[in-house]
Design a protein around this motif. Structure first.
Motif, PDB file in Angstrom:
ATOM      1  N   TYR A  15       0.816  -1.217   0.000  1.00 39.31           N
ATOM      2  CA  TYR A  15       0.000   0.000   0.000  1.00 39.31           C
ATOM      3  C   TYR A  15       0.850   1.267   0.000  1.00 39.31           C
ATOM      4  O   TYR A  15       0.471   2.272  -0.622  1.00 39.31           O
ATOM      5  N   GLU A  32      -5.834  -7.189  -3.592  1.00 41.12           N
ATOM      6  CA  GLU A  32      -5.878  -7.749  -2.238  1.00 41.12           C
ATOM      7  C   GLU A  32      -7.105  -8.629  -2.092  1.00 41.12           C
ATOM      8  O   GLU A  32      -8.223  -8.201  -2.395  1.00 41.12           O
ATOM      9  N   THR A  36     -10.159  -6.719   4.152  1.00 38.86           N
ATOM     10  CA  THR A  36      -9.625  -5.408   4.532  1.00 38.86           C
ATOM     11  C   THR A  36      -8.197  -5.272   4.028  1.00 38.86           C
ATOM     12  O   THR A  36      -7.498  -6.262   3.819  1.00 38.86           O
ATOM     13  N   LEU A  37      -7.761  -4.039   3.846  1.00 45.79           N
ATOM     14  CA  LEU A  37      -6.400  -3.767   3.404  1.00 45.79           C
ATOM     15  C   LEU A  37      -5.448  -3.778   4.601  1.00 45.79           C
ATOM     16  O   LEU A  37      -5.864  -3.838   5.747  1.00 45.79           O
ATOM     17  N   GLY A  38      -4.151  -3.710   4.323  1.00 43.17           N
ATOM     18  CA  GLY A  38      -3.163  -3.634   5.401  1.00 43.17           C
ATOM     19  C   GLY A  38      -2.332  -4.889   5.583  1.00 43.17           C
ATOM     20  O   GLY A  38      -1.354  -4.878   6.328  1.00 43.17           O
ATOM     21  N   LEU A  42      -1.296  -5.217   9.611  1.00 40.88           N
ATOM     22  CA  LEU A  42      -2.412  -4.496  10.218  1.00 40.88           C
ATOM     23  C   LEU A  42      -3.523  -5.422  10.686  1.00 40.88           C
ATOM     24  O   LEU A  42      -4.243  -5.108  11.644  1.00 40.88           O
ATOM     25  N   ASN A  43      -3.687  -6.562  10.024  1.00 44.64           N
ATOM     26  CA  ASN A  43      -4.812  -7.445  10.326  1.00 44.64           C
ATOM     27  C   ASN A  43      -4.518  -8.494  11.393  1.00 44.64           C
ATOM     28  O   ASN A  43      -5.328  -8.716  12.293  1.00 44.64           O
ATOM     29  N   ASN A  94      -7.113   1.159  11.707  1.00 37.10           N
ATOM     30  CA  ASN A  94      -5.932   1.184  10.848  1.00 37.10           C
ATOM     31  C   ASN A  94      -6.223   0.709   9.428  1.00 37.10           C
ATOM     32  O   ASN A  94      -5.773   1.318   8.457  1.00 37.10           O
ATOM     33  N   THR A  95      -6.957  -0.378   9.293  1.00 43.53           N
ATOM     34  CA  THR A  95      -7.268  -0.867   7.948  1.00 43.53           C
ATOM     35  C   THR A  95      -8.197   0.103   7.223  1.00 43.53           C
ATOM     36  O   THR A  95      -8.064   0.310   6.009  1.00 43.53           O
ATOM     37  N   GLU A  99      -7.667   2.087   3.545  1.00 41.87           N
ATOM     38  CA  GLU A  99      -8.679   2.180   2.487  1.00 41.87           C
ATOM     39  C   GLU A  99      -8.931   3.638   2.105  1.00 41.87           C
ATOM     40  O   GLU A  99      -9.083   3.972   0.916  1.00 41.87           O
TER      41      GLU A  99
END
Length: 463
Positions: A15, A32, A36-38, A42-43, A94-95, A99
């Motif tokens: 990202y 992805e 969720t992104l990260g 992050l996850n 955070n995720t 986004e």
């Protein structure tokens, strides 16, 4: 739809690279498959573990420090489900932020898992997208251990992901591996009242770290209740209905020994993840360790395909991936991308924190380098004593002739933040004397860095 760049993987490397590409005017998409992104960080990695470390450190302070400070009252009770909800909320913030960054920078999120049919093409689901450049930032997954089957859904033999979602706090936990992940998560559960035993194949915690730090770190963690079995080779783990048995071979020889546990955490490192991308068919070269081979510009042997982060050589650190993500974006945009691999800090977020950068004393001496060591204990730091965190020290390593800073290790409060003063000094080729002559605010933890720098010369003031 065609792009200038498609980045596969939305972890910190992916990202950040996407944002940098967009800032440089490149039409960018990111692939992805998670909801969720990260990425892992992050996850199910850096961020949730830090949330639990913070929550359990607060619990420890309430149980052991508040009374000394005149803060009276009943000790807080642990609501494990609420603590996990707090952790999930931190993940969501955070995720969601990542986004937002994708939308702000007009980066398309191609939802699904990617494959690369050919150079210049990325397939996601049934759709194939054309692109001038591909950046593989697919990250890593927990390493497997022979004789051990991880089943996170059962909550008995788990990896780092499963350890974040245990249905209840175990009475006994065995952690296999005394690296960063094992010690951080082991610390979390030890503070929650779990009897934690760490089984490590090597003779020291955090293999490869400065030996002075290894020794002190292990002693401090033992004071906090963690037990260690060093030099032990795990032979297997038998998962029963509600507990597990860990069998290990002592290094000193003799019969195998067995430990019972409610939960076994397998924390034996991570390995690159590029499953399903089709790298074999493309002819992308790999290293002997299964990493994607790249040149000095993060390019693979296939034109137009680049790789960064955990999937290539180097330390598996989110910030290393971020640096590479920005650098490869610069390269693709025709600029000069650069990462100084000699100045990448590493941090263990226990209490106390441990942070290192540059070369160790042992490695430099093995090379025949003449060095001088400046060391200062936090026992001589007023701020550290005021908050009850005087364990640990700052160790600065400088060239004996030029005084140039070559590396550092810190074990103590806020070590992960303090290390960056030394990182900046190393980037600018500073000497230990440069740090020693720089005024540091009082009372701060960072004064210990200055004192260690003074110790490279005529000597510290407060020791």
């Amino acid at each position: 739809m065609s792009y200038d760049v498609i980045i596969i993987g939305a972890g910190p490397g992916g990202y950040v690279s996407a944002v940098r590409c967009a800032q440089l005017g490149l039409k960018t998409a990111i692939v992805e498959g998670r909801e969720t992104l990260g990425g892992t960080c992050l996850n199910v990695g850096c961020i949730p573990s830090k949330a639990l470390l913070h929550a359990t450190h607060s619990l420890h302070e309430a149980q052991h420090s508040f009374g000394k400070m005149g803060l009276k009252g009943a000790a807080p009770e642990v609501d494990w489900d609420q603590m996990k909800s707090y952790k999930d909320d931190v993940i969501g913030q955070n995720t969601g932020g990542v986004e937002f960054l994708m939308k702000k920078n007009k980066i398309d999120w191609l939802k699904g898992w990617a494959s690369i049919p050919a150079a210049g093409q990325v397939k996601v689901g049934d759709e194939t997208y054309a692109t001038k450049n591909i950046v593989i930032a697919s990250g890593s997954v927990p390493s497997a251990l022979p004789g051990v089957t991880v089943e996170n859904d059962k909550g008995i033999v788990v990896d780092s992901t499963g350890a974040l979602e245990l249905p209840k706090i175990p009475n006994k936990m065995v952690v296999i591996g005394a690296g960063v992940i094992g010690l951080e998560l082991g610390s979390v559960y030890a503070r929650l009242g779990t009897e934690v035993t760490v089984v490590e194949y090597m003779d020291a915690v955090c293999p490869g770290m400065d030996k002075d730090v290894q020794r002190s770190f292990k002693k401090i963690l033992e004071k906090q209740g963690l037990k260690f079995i060093m030099g032990a080779a795990v032979q297997g783990v038998e998962a029963l209905k509600s507990k597990a048995k860990v069998t290990y071979q002592p290094k000193k020889g003799g019969d195998d020994e067995i430990i019972d546990a409610d939960v076994v955490l397998v924390a034996t490192g991570r390995k690159p993840y590029a499953e399903g991308l089709g790298l074999d068919a493309l002819g992308v070269k790999l290293t002997e360790r299964g990493q994607i081979a790249t040149d000095a510009k993060w390019a693979t042997n296939v034109p137009g395909i680049y790789a960064i982060g955990d999937v290539i050589e180097g330390p598996m650190l989110a910030h290393k991936a971020e640096d590479e993500g920005m650098a490869v974006a610069d390269v693709i945009a025709g600029k000069h991308g650069h990462v100084n691999y000699g100045v990448i800090p590493g941090v263990v977020y226990t209490t106390p924190e441990v942070a290192t950068v540059g070369a160790t004393e042992e490695a430099l001496k093995a090379e025949g380098r003449k060095v001088k060591i400046g060391k200062f204990s936090f026992m001589g730091n007023g701020r550290a004593k005021a908050v009850g965190q005087a364990d640990g020290f700052v160790k600065l390593i400088a060239d004996k002739e030029t005084d140039r800073v070559l590396g550092a290790a810190i074990i103590g409060p806020a070590a992960g933040d303090m290390i960056h003063e030394i990182c900046v000094a190393m980037e600018f080729g500073a000497s230990a004397e440069d740090i020693a002559l720089t005024c540091h605010a009082h009372p701060t933890y960072s004064e210990a860095v200055r004192e260690a720098a003074l110790a490279c010369g005529d000597g510290p003031i407060h020791a």
